[in-house]
Scaffold this motif. Sequence first.
Motif, short mmCIF file in Angstrom:
data_model
loop_
_atom_site.label_atom_id
_atom_site.label_comp_id
_atom_site.label_asym_id
_atom_site.label_seq_id
_atom_site.Cartn_x
_atom_site.Cartn_y
_atom_site.Cartn_z
N ARG A 53 0.89 -1.05 0.04
CA ARG A 53 -0.07 0.02 0.04
C ARG A 53 1.00 1.33 -0.02
O ARG A 53 1.83 1.21 0.41
N VAL A 54 0.61 2.26 -0.66
CA VAL A 54 1.44 3.50 -0.66
C VAL A 54 0.68 4.46 0.02
O VAL A 54 -0.61 4.84 -0.37
N LEU A 55 1.16 5.46 0.98
CA LEU A 55 0.56 6.42 1.72
C LEU A 55 1.56 7.66 1.64
O LEU A 55 2.94 7.42 1.58
N THR A 56 0.95 8.74 1.78
CA THR A 56 1.95 9.86 1.72
C THR A 56 2.48 10.20 3.38
O THR A 56 1.91 9.58 4.12
N THR A 113 1.66 12.43 5.11
CA THR A 113 0.41 13.07 5.94
C THR A 113 -0.75 11.93 5.65
O THR A 113 -1.83 12.17 6.30
N GLY A 114 -0.60 10.80 5.51
CA GLY A 114 -1.58 9.71 5.39
C GLY A 114 -2.67 9.34 4.36
O GLY A 114 -3.51 8.79 4.47
N GLU A 115 -2.16 10.35 3.40
CA GLU A 115 -3.33 10.10 2.35
C GLU A 115 -2.87 8.79 1.33
O GLU A 115 -1.79 8.47 1.22
N GLU A 116 -3.78 8.18 0.95
CA GLU A 116 -3.79 6.99 0.19
C GLU A 116 -3.37 7.26 -1.17
O GLU A 116 -3.80 8.20 -1.86
N ARG A 117 -2.34 6.53 -1.76
CA ARG A 117 -1.83 6.84 -3.34
C ARG A 117 -1.70 5.47 -3.84
O ARG A 117 -0.94 5.25 -4.83
N GLY A 164 10.05 5.42 3.41
CA GLY A 164 10.23 4.20 4.20
C GLY A 164 9.23 3.41 3.74
O GLY A 164 8.36 3.59 3.30
N LEU A 165 9.54 2.03 4.26
CA LEU A 165 8.77 0.87 3.87
C LEU A 165 8.54 0.23 5.02
O LEU A 165 9.65 -0.57 5.62
N GLY A 166 7.39 0.08 5.70
CA GLY A 166 7.16 -0.79 6.67
C GLY A 166 6.33 -1.95 6.57
O GLY A 166 6.01 -2.31 5.30
N ASP A 167 5.78 -2.52 7.52
CA ASP A 167 4.74 -3.64 7.38
C ASP A 167 3.51 -3.14 6.80
O ASP A 167 2.70 -3.90 6.28
N HIS A 168 3.04 -2.07 7.27
CA HIS A 168 1.74 -1.39 6.74
C HIS A 168 1.75 -0.82 5.31
O HIS A 168 0.85 -1.05 4.61
N ALA A 169 2.89 -0.11 4.91
CA ALA A 169 2.94 0.63 3.83
C ALA A 169 4.20 1.04 3.37
O ALA A 169 5.09 1.25 4.08
N LEU A 170 4.24 1.58 2.04
CA LEU A 170 5.49 2.55 1.54
C LEU A 170 4.94 3.80 1.81
O LEU A 170 3.89 4.29 1.48
N VAL A 171 6.04 4.64 2.34
CA VAL A 171 5.43 5.98 2.88
C VAL A 171 6.24 6.82 1.84
O VAL A 171 7.61 6.73 1.56
N VAL A 172 5.48 7.81 1.05
CA VAL A 172 6.18 8.57 0.06
C VAL A 172 6.10 10.26 0.30
O VAL A 172 5.26 10.52 1.22
#
Length: 150
Positions: free
Chosen positions: A93-96, A98-102, A134-142
């Motif tokens: 899953r990709v999130l910014t 700020t927590g927005e879904e991408r 960063g890339l964690g268990d929950h998502a890729l943060v961009v």
Amino acid sequence: MILFSRVRGLPVLTDGDARRLGAVRALAVDAGAGTVTQVRIRRGLLRRETVTPWRDVIAVTEDRVVVRTDTGEEAGTGGTERGTRQRDLLGCRVLTETGEERGTVLDAALDPVTGRIETIRTSLAELRADRMLGLGDHALVVRAARADRI
């Protein structure tokens, strides 16, 4: 450039005697550095998995991955590198920040020589790899693009 999806399933061979070690199961990523850090190799009928550090990859072609065997240990037995988080990028899953879904990561392009990730294709857009935080268990943060910050 080569796509992650094209590397998955490729046979992994040793450089000296072209011995088959198995097939690529996944490429592990350090998102903060924007690089591939490991090749995860599925071996044998029982689907045992081993790990080879990217630094031991000699070549990635359309039909094989060749790994160095002169490192003093058998190729494909590297385990995990300490101090870095290695995760598979595809399907995340990709999130910014700020927590927005991408969307979800569908594929990524990498330089087969350096292991540097160039672009990430998501279900919503294509992103430059330098946006990865960063890339964690929950998502890729961009990092959010300027247009995202309105």
